[in-house]
Design a protein around this motif. Structure first.
Motif, short mmCIF file in Angstrom:
data_model
loop_
_atom_site.label_atom_id
_atom_site.label_comp_id
_atom_site.label_asym_id
_atom_site.label_seq_id
_atom_site.Cartn_x
_atom_site.Cartn_y
_atom_site.Cartn_z
N GLY A 138 0.98 -0.97 0.07
CA GLY A 138 -0.07 0.10 0.09
C GLY A 138 0.82 1.31 0.04
O GLY A 138 0.45 2.23 -0.71
N ILE A 195 -7.77 -10.79 3.62
CA ILE A 195 -6.75 -10.07 3.05
C ILE A 195 -5.38 -10.67 2.64
O ILE A 195 -4.65 -10.66 1.58
N SER A 215 -2.95 1.79 5.93
CA SER A 215 -1.43 1.82 5.84
C SER A 215 -0.92 1.53 7.38
O SER A 215 0.36 0.90 7.37
N SER A 238 4.54 -7.52 6.04
CA SER A 238 3.44 -7.21 6.44
C SER A 238 2.57 -8.65 6.69
O SER A 238 1.59 -8.87 7.44
N ILE A 269 0.31 -10.77 10.11
CA ILE A 269 -0.97 -11.14 10.36
C ILE A 269 -1.25 -12.46 10.77
O ILE A 269 -1.87 -13.09 11.51
N1 PFF Z 1 -0.15 -1.85 5.99
C1 PFF Z 1 -0.07 -2.76 4.98
C2 PFF Z 1 -0.09 -2.22 3.60
O1 PFF Z 1 -0.19 -1.00 3.91
O2 PFF Z 1 0.22 -2.75 2.57
C3 PFF Z 1 -1.38 -3.43 5.20
C4 PFF Z 1 -1.18 -4.88 5.39
C5 PFF Z 1 -1.85 -5.90 4.50
C6 PFF Z 1 -1.08 -5.47 6.52
C7 PFF Z 1 -1.83 -7.28 4.63
C8 PFF Z 1 -0.99 -6.84 6.84
C9 PFF Z 1 -1.20 -7.47 6.02
F1 PFF Z 1 -1.24 -9.08 6.13
#
Ligand code: PFF
Length: 499
Positions: free
Chosen positions: A30, A103, A237, A338, A342
């Protein structure tokens, strides 16, 4: 009462490890392909005003709240909510479930595309027409979401590599896995981005791109859309509403400087976005000069930027292959740091509640993640990805944000939380924080949800059939709520944890 940290949980080796892991979660795809386009589309440099306003009024206060929940209750999201009130536990489950089984499933597929493109860059394999290559050859895209088709093998293979890396990092635990990985990933990402930025700003035409990116048009500030985009961008974000920051903060030691760490994490994340945008727009400027087209014709966002516009520029650029490896390499690194966050958020939730072995849970959800992601590697995968992403980010995440702020501050003395933060942090919070959490954050997020709902009913998203939107997008949200309710209704193995 908080559990004894050292007995019940791993802790970060040091504060730096915690900050790098949080920043690693926040900085993702992102930041690189969404932020710069948002800025360009919403008034250039003027967009930074609503953006930083959103950061200070919603982003940082919510991040402090999430850090506080994890730290005070020494708990992942579901346990933290259960400790606030047993009836709220499902909210925690819902967030970690739709992120883990929503996601991350498609996010890992996008990282797999990046991995493939990293290799394809070596020979600039997309040839004369990168758009055609991406959609027709690489994705072999079908007519619509109804036509799933078959799996694309290179994407599936890349996905297996990504899930293997996800698995290995999280499986090794907090200190030996996530902390070490981020201590390598974050400096590496910074290095790659610095090379990209300093290389691209020297290119001919870079100034044209940079002017388009940052030249402020203050007239846009009167448009509500610009403000809504800024709040939405901050929310996604900073990985808010994902349950990640709660889990990460639960591994902090007693004295943890929550408020200062939230400021540092958020500012590093946003600084990185602005900085990497310099590389994105310099290249677009270069491309517009080379192709003799106005910048508005070469600018695009998200996958169009990374997999069509960038490859086009790489083919024009001397040394384009190396540039491609650096660019797609940085996307892979940003994405991985990222995705692991999760997986950790979900596994720690499961470990908190059930008498299961952590390593086994990580292995299980990595396999499930890999299998679940397969649908997005098919010919219809891009459509599925687009619909699931739209519903989860527009309705799931923001709803969790609202519930989080409302439940915490209206059904629990928010001052108790502020007191906890001030006891463990050297940066003391005033009453302004409680006010923002209690009134401002829910208000703004409600306005955003209201607007999103209104738009939803105006016309079907992206012209998809209502049936596929309901069947894929809405159902994804409903099924994850049902799963969350199921988890939250099941019995706590260790009742003492709830005290
Ligand atoms: N903060 C991450 C980004 O801006 O891409 C969003 C994100 C997506 C965090 C997927 C964690 C994840 F597993």
């Amino acid at each position: 009462m908080a559990r004894d940290r050292t007995l019940s949980r791993e802790v970060w080796k040091n504060q730096l490890g915690f900050i790098l892991a949080s920043v690693g979660s926040a900085i993702g795809l992102g930041n690189i392909w969404r932020f710069s386009y948002m800025t360009y589309e919403n008034g250039g440099g003027a967009f930074l005003i609503p953006y930083f306003f959103a950061l200070f009024t919603v982003g940082i206060p919510l991040m402090i709240l999430e850090f506080c929940l994890g730290h005070k209750f020494v708990a992942s999201a579901p346990l933290a909510f259960a400790k606030l009130n047993r009836r709220f536990e499902w909210v925690g489950w819902w967030s970690v479930t739709f992120v883990m089984f929503g996601i991350v499933l498609y996010y890992s597929v996008i990282i797999s595309w990046c991995l493939n493109y990293l290799l394809l860059s070596l020979t600039l394999a997309w040839g004369e027409d990168p758009g055609n290559y991406f959609f027709k050859t690489f994705l072999n895209i079908s007519q619509g979401p109804e036509e799933i088709g078959t799996v694309q093998n290179p994407i599936l293979l890349g996905l297996a590599v990504i899930w293997f890396l996800n698995w290995i990092i999280v499986h090794r635990g907090i200190q030996r896995g996530i902390e070490i990985a981020n201590k390598i990933f974050m400096p590496l990402l910074l290095l790659l981005t610095c090379i990209l930025v300093f290389w691209s700003i020297t290119l001919e035409g870079a100034n044209i791109g940079l002017r388009a990116y940052l030249n402020p048009d203050f007239s846009v500030l009167s448009k509500p859309k610009v403000w809504i985009d800024a709040f939405t961008q901050i929310f996604f974000s900073l990985s808010l509403g994902f349950g990640i920051m709660i889990a990460y903060a639960s591994y902090l030691p007693e004295r943890a400087n929550l408020s200062r760490n939230a400021f540092i994490t958020a500012l590093l994340n946003c600084g990185f976005s602005v900085f990497s945008g310099l590389a994105v727009f310099s290249i677009l400027g270069y491309m517009s000069v080379e192709m003799q087209k106005p910048i508005s014709e070469v600018v695009t966002q998200s996958i169009g930027l990374a997999f069509v516009a960038y490859p086009t520029a790489l083919s024009l650029l001397p040394g384009g292959a190396i540039f491609g490896v650096l660019f797609f390499g940085s996307l892979v690194v940003a994405g991985l740091s990222s995705s692991v966050s999760i997986i950790e958020a979900f596994s720690s939730a499961a470990v908190d509640k059930f008498p299961w072995n952590r390593k086994r849970i990580v292995t299980c959800i990595s396999i499930l993640g890999m299998l679940g992601g397969t649908i997005f590697t098919t010919n219809g995968g891009l459509f599925w990805l687009d619909i699931v992403d739209h519903f989860i980010t527009h309705f799931g995440l923001i709803t969790v944000g609202i519930l989080q702020a409302v439940l915490v501050s209206w059904f629990f003395p928010v001052e108790t939380l502020r007191k906890h933060i001030n006891t463990v942090s050297d940066l003391k919070l005033g009453l302004w924080w409680s006010f923002l959490i209690q009134y401002f954050v829910p208000f703004i997020l409600l306005v955003i949800t209201g607007t999103n709902l209104f738009n939803e009913f105006q016309k079907p998203y992206e012209g998809y059939s209502v049936l596929s939107l309901v069947f894929i997008g809405l159902n994804w949200l409903i099924v994850t709520i049902l799963v969350a309710l199921f988890f939250s209704r099941s019995k706590w193995e260790n009742q003492a944890d709830l005290q």
